[in-house]
Design a protein around this motif. Structure first.
Motif: not given
Ligand code: S3P
Length: 161
Positions: A157-158, A17, A149-151, A153-155, A147
């Motif tokens: 972004k958050e 990340i 079940d998240k990619t 990239e999604e993390i 985190v």
């Protein structure tokens, strides 16, 4: 913008990340490895965990706050001195929190990064460490992100929101 420290258990994706958040991120373990000239597991074997923790604290404190994104090792919260340092510093501390079994599967699957803390223990022993540390991560975190079940990239972004 304040510097952001990423904390969390082994396998939570801190370095991955960090890389997504900034090209010039600093990974605390990489700084240590460069300093000692050997892998962390070799260092544990030769000098033991206590010596590693001393180095970890010294390195944490020496990190320049000009770096915006800093990923840490999963054991950074074990020392009261480190926790106090993170609390006193004017920084964001983002706790990447994940489901134990998912993190455990990742730790086992990661053949490139052999974690001495994990390989010397059973699943049950590691789960106890996970539970103990969860409270410590919570105690120093300014932000907490799930985190599971998240990619990456999604993390990332958050965190940027
Ligand atoms: C450790 C985690 C490792 C590394 C060392 C000790 C720990 O970092 O600092 O092997 O005590 O949890 P990662 O969290 O990046 O695997």
């Amino acid at each position: 913008m304040k510097p952001t420290f990423l904390i969390g258990f082994m396998g939570s994706g801190k370095s991955t990340i960090a890389k997504l958040l900034a090209d010039d991120f600093v990974d605390l373990d990489t700084v240590i490895v460069d300093k000692i000239g050997m892998s962390i597991s070799e260092f544990f074997e030769q000098f033991g965990e206590a010596k590693f923790r001393e180095l970890e604290t010294e390195t944490l404190k020496s990190l320049s706050t000009t770096h915006q994104i800093i990923s840490t090792g999963g054991g950074i919260v074990m020392s009261e001195e480190n926790r106090q340092f993170l609390k006193d510093a004017d920084v964001n501390v983002v706790y990447l929190e994940g489901d134990f079994d998912k993190l455990y599967a990742r730790i086992l699957a990661d053949k490139e990064n052999i974690r001495p803390i994990a390989i010397s223990r059973t699943r049950e022993e590691l789960f106890e460490i996970y539970q103990h540390r969860a409270d410590l991560y919570d105690a120093v975190a300014t932000h907490k992100i799930c985190v599971t079940d998240k990619t990456p990239e999604e993390i990332a972004k958050e965190i940027q929101l």
